[in-house]
Design a protein around this motif. Structure first.
Motif, PDB file in Angstrom:
ATOM      1  N   ASP A 313       0.806  -1.212   0.000  1.00 18.39           N
ATOM      2  CA  ASP A 313       0.000   0.000   0.000  1.00 18.39           C
ATOM      3  C   ASP A 313       0.847   1.274   0.000  1.00 18.39           C
ATOM      4  N   VAL A 314       2.147   1.099   0.150  1.00 21.56           N
ATOM      5  CA  VAL A 314       3.059   2.255   0.210  1.00 21.56           C
ATOM      6  C   VAL A 314       4.193   2.049  -0.778  1.00 21.56           C
ATOM      7  N   THR A 315       4.411   3.055  -1.626  1.00 17.31           N
ATOM      8  CA  THR A 315       5.560   3.052  -2.538  1.00 17.31           C
ATOM      9  C   THR A 315       6.602   4.015  -1.982  1.00 17.31           C
ATOM     10  N   ILE A 316       7.837   3.505  -1.814  1.00 18.66           N
ATOM     11  CA  ILE A 316       8.907   4.312  -1.218  1.00 18.66           C
ATOM     12  C   ILE A 316       9.985   4.572  -2.249  1.00 18.66           C
ATOM     13  N   ASN A 317      10.272   5.822  -2.480  1.00 12.38           N
ATOM     14  CA  ASN A 317      11.354   6.198  -3.408  1.00 12.38           C
ATOM     15  C   ASN A 317      12.343   7.100  -2.656  1.00 12.38           C
ATOM     16  N   ILE A 335       5.152  10.173  10.535  1.00 14.90           N
ATOM     17  CA  ILE A 335       5.074   9.519   9.219  1.00 14.90           C
ATOM     18  C   ILE A 335       3.928   8.511   9.191  1.00 14.90           C
ATOM     19  N   LYS A 336       3.728   7.805  10.294  1.00 13.22           N
ATOM     20  CA  LYS A 336       2.618   6.842  10.385  1.00 13.22           C
ATOM     21  C   LYS A 336       1.280   7.543  10.195  1.00 13.22           C
ATOM     22  N   ASN A 337       1.110   8.728  10.817  1.00 10.91           N
ATOM     23  CA  ASN A 337      -0.136   9.485  10.659  1.00 10.91           C
ATOM     24  C   ASN A 337      -0.330   9.953   9.223  1.00 10.91           C
ATOM     25  N   MET A 338       0.759  10.332   8.555  1.00 12.95           N
ATOM     26  CA  MET A 338       0.643  10.757   7.159  1.00 12.95           C
ATOM     27  C   MET A 338       0.266   9.581   6.262  1.00 12.95           C
ATOM     28  N   ILE A 339       0.800   8.400   6.571  1.00  6.84           N
ATOM     29  CA  ILE A 339       0.442   7.203   5.786  1.00  6.84           C
ATOM     30  C   ILE A 339      -1.031   6.855   6.010  1.00  6.84           C
ATOM     31  N   ASP A 340      -1.450   6.877   7.278  1.00  9.16           N
ATOM     32  CA  ASP A 340      -2.865   6.611   7.588  1.00  9.16           C
ATOM     33  C   ASP A 340      -3.772   7.602   6.877  1.00  9.16           C
ATOM     34  N   ASN A 341      -3.398   8.875   6.930  1.00  7.27           N
ATOM     35  CA  ASN A 341      -4.204   9.921   6.317  1.00  7.27           C
ATOM     36  C   ASN A 341      -4.297   9.720   4.804  1.00  7.27           C
ATOM     37  N   TYR A 345      -7.933   8.719   2.811  1.00 11.23           N
ATOM     38  CA  TYR A 345      -8.636   9.706   1.977  1.00 11.23           C
ATOM     39  C   TYR A 345      -8.291   9.612   0.489  1.00 11.23           C
ATOM     40  N   SER A 346      -7.393   8.695   0.092  1.00 14.48           N
ATOM     41  CA  SER A 346      -7.061   8.571  -1.330  1.00 14.48           C
ATOM     42  C   SER A 346      -8.086   7.685  -2.038  1.00 14.48           C
ATOM     43  N   THR A 347      -8.160   7.863  -3.339  1.00 11.22           N
ATOM     44  CA  THR A 347      -9.125   7.083  -4.112  1.00 11.22           C
ATOM     45  C   THR A 347      -8.645   5.663  -4.378  1.00 11.22           C
ATOM     46  N   ASP A 348      -7.321   5.467  -4.387  1.00 16.57           N
ATOM     47  CA  ASP A 348      -6.790   4.127  -4.671  1.00 16.57           C
ATOM     48  C   ASP A 348      -6.187   3.463  -3.439  1.00 16.57           C
ATOM     49  N   LYS A 349      -6.387   4.070  -2.278  1.00 19.54           N
ATOM     50  CA  LYS A 349      -5.871   3.521  -1.019  1.00 19.54           C
ATOM     51  C   LYS A 349      -4.373   3.232  -1.097  1.00 19.54           C
ATOM     52  N   HIS A 350      -3.653   4.198  -1.672  1.00 17.45           N
ATOM     53  CA  HIS A 350      -2.211   4.006  -1.857  1.00 17.45           C
ATOM     54  C   HIS A 350      -1.488   5.337  -1.576  1.00 17.45           C
ATOM     55  N   VAL A 351      -0.299   5.236  -0.977  1.00 18.75           N
ATOM     56  CA  VAL A 351       0.522   6.407  -0.657  1.00 18.75           C
ATOM     57  C   VAL A 351       1.907   6.229  -1.264  1.00 18.75           C
ATOM     58  N   ARG A 352       2.428   7.304  -1.840  1.00 23.28           N
ATOM     59  CA  ARG A 352       3.781   7.289  -2.408  1.00 23.28           C
ATOM     60  C   ARG A 352       4.649   8.257  -1.601  1.00 23.28           C
ATOM     61  N   ILE A 353       5.782   7.766  -1.092  1.00 28.98           N
ATOM     62  CA  ILE A 353       6.704   8.579  -0.281  1.00 28.98           C
ATOM     63  C   ILE A 353       7.965   8.838  -1.094  1.00 28.98           C
ATOM     64  N   VAL A 354       8.264  10.103  -1.350  1.00 34.25           N
ATOM     65  CA  VAL A 354       9.408  10.463  -2.189  1.00 34.25           C
ATOM     66  C   VAL A 354      10.137  11.664  -1.566  1.00 34.25           C
ATOM     67  N   MET A 355      11.355  11.898  -2.086  1.00 37.45           N
ATOM     68  CA  MET A 355      12.124  13.088  -1.722  1.00 37.45           C
ATOM     69  C   MET A 355      12.122  14.024  -2.928  1.00 37.45           C
ATOM     70  N   ILE A 356      11.668  15.245  -2.733  1.00 38.34           N
ATOM     71  CA  ILE A 356      11.650  16.251  -3.797  1.00 38.34           C
ATOM     72  C   ILE A 356      12.383  17.498  -3.288  1.00 38.34           C
ATOM     73  N   GLU A 363       2.481  11.555  -1.281  1.00 35.00           N
ATOM     74  CA  GLU A 363       1.578  11.791  -2.407  1.00 35.00           C
ATOM     75  C   GLU A 363       0.473  10.737  -2.436  1.00 35.00           C
ATOM     76  N   SER A 364      -0.748  11.217  -2.697  1.00 38.63           N
ATOM     77  CA  SER A 364      -1.882  10.294  -2.807  1.00 38.63           C
ATOM     78  C   SER A 364      -2.915  10.899  -3.747  1.00 38.63           C
ATOM     79  N   LEU A 365      -3.565  10.035  -4.547  1.00 37.86           N
ATOM     80  CA  LEU A 365      -4.588  10.493  -5.487  1.00 37.86           C
ATOM     81  C   LEU A 365      -5.880  10.803  -4.743  1.00 37.86           C
ATOM     82  N   GLY A 366      -6.592  11.810  -5.227  1.00 40.18           N
ATOM     83  CA  GLY A 366      -7.863  12.157  -4.610  1.00 40.18           C
ATOM     84  C   GLY A 366      -8.219  13.607  -4.850  1.00 40.18           C
TER      85      GLY A 366
END
Length: 422
Positions: A313-317, A335-341, A345-356, A363-366
């Protein structure tokens, strides 16, 4: 620059004062020197009178020397010495010249044939004063054995005294400002959570008064924080006991529907107390003793385990070598709260964690959040009241980030919500 504004202002005032005093003394030196030259040049009348009488009476050279000796004048007869004095001497003043040309050479005397007046030049050479007299019939170089060139010792003494007074005053000001610098460092430590630092001082000046007032304020703040912490801990401790009893008593009910309902109620109460305890820990974080350098990938793995979700459920880059200086448990919770959040609330129940650009992003779709981010970082606020949440997630994240000198930011782009630890 701003940290040393007072010091720079004092230094600027000192420099301006030194420059002003120097300019004034230079101008006064010029004026005083010119007045001295004008005063000693009055002897030229005596010299010209003796020289003219000698020419009119055609007296002997011995008589001329004797007349000059009465007034402490000495005739320079050495031709070589005359040449050196006329070539190297400093011209102090001239009279009888109709133009600016300095005529000190014997070969220029022809132009004096047409003049009826004498030309007098006063020179200074090797700390001696000379009068050079040119007439239509010849010239003479006379040394005044009494006079000496202008020496500005009194002015230099006064100038040096004033400069020393200004310098000592500046050093005294710096000495007075030193407690202010120490006070600033103590305030910075106090701001970092060092509550036991003391501002008290034995001085009686304005800085000491401010420091002692700060010490009184520090003691009051410390007392309030200790009372608040004690109150919250006692309240949460007292709440845990009835919650535990209620959970046990729930199992004695006959209806499974009632058991499930009360179990859910007491479970939510226990979760709320847990979040309150975590908030109390964050807000009472006084020092950085629990901070350590950790790999970011390890913190994220700990957050995923804490959230009890599948790693799919989590993509880590994130680079494995990336490290951060943090309180491991608190940052993992953020970080756990951000993943839960993101999953909630995302449409695909997926979270992407990246460094920008060196910043941690989630990042999450919605759909874009309905209110500004400031609305969501307040406690007990949420878009959907029916969601199984107390509205403390982002508030807790924001509090943890502030304890780490970071902030929480949000942006929406191409159907994606992006929360940033900046």
């Amino acid at each position: 620059m701003r940290k040393h504004a007072v010091l720079l202002t004092v230094l600027f005032a000192l420099i301006v004062t030194l420059i002003s005093v120097t300019v004034i003394f230079v101008e006064f030196y010029k004026l005083n020197r010119q007045q001295y030259i004008n005063n000693i040049f009055t002897k030229d009348s005596v010299i010209t009178q003796i020289y003219q009488d000698h020419g009119q009476k055609e007296s002997s050279e011995i008589m001329l020397e004797a007349n000059f000796a009465v007034y402490k004048f000495k005739i320079e007869k050495d031709i070589q010495a005359q040449k050196i004095i006329l070539d190297r001497g400093e011209i102090l003043k001239q009279v009888g010249f109709k133009d600016e040309t300095v005529m000190l050479k014997k070969e220029n005397l022809a132009s004096l044939k047409k003049a009826d007046t004498l030309r007098t030049t006063m020179l200074a050479y090797t700390h001696k004063i000379y009068f050079y007299i040119q007439s239509p019939t010849g010239y003479i170089l006379i040394q005044d054995e009494e006079l000496r060139p202008y020496r500005p010792w009194n002015l230099l003494y006064a100038y040096t005294t004033i400069i020393l007074v200004l310098s000592v005053s500046f050093l005294l000001i710096l000495q007075r400002l030193r407690p202010l610098s120490r006070l600033r460092r103590k305030i910075a430590k106090f701001g970092d959570g060092v509550m036991d630092i003391s501002f008290a001082t034995d001085g009686k000046d304005e800085i000491a008064l401010i420091a002692n007032e700060l010490e009184d304020t520090r003691v009051k703040i410390k007392t309030i924080l200790e009372s608040r912490t004690l109150f919250l801990r006692n309240v949460m401790h007292e709440l845990k006991t009835p919650i535990a009893k209620g959970t046990i008593a729930t199992q004695m009910l006959d209806s499974q529907k009632q058991i499930d309902r009360f179990t859910s109620i007491f479970g939510r109460l226990e979760s709320l107390v847990g979040e309150f305890a975590l908030i109390e820990e964050v807000t009472s974080l006084n020092d950085k003793s629990d901070f350590k350098e950790c790999r970011l990938i390890d913190i994220i793995d700990g957050a995923i385990d804490m959230a009890m979700i599948q790693k799919k459920d989590v993509t880590i880059n994130i680079e494995n070598s990336k490290k951060m200086f943090v309180n491991y448990r608190l940052y993992t919770t953020a970080i756990k709260n951000m993943i839960d959040n993101g999953i909630k609330y995302s449409t695909d129940k997926h979270v992407r964690i990246v460094m920008i650009n060196g910043e941690l992003c989630f990042e999450s779709l919605g759909d874009c959040i309905k209110h500004p981010l400031n609305y969501y970082i307040e406690p007990f606020t949420k878009d959907n009241p029916s969601k199984n949440s107390f509205g403390l997630g982002l508030y807790l994240v924001d509090s943890i980030l502030k304890a780490h000198r970071n902030v929480l930011a949000h942006e929406y782009e191409n159907g994606m919500n992006r929360f940033i630890f900046a």
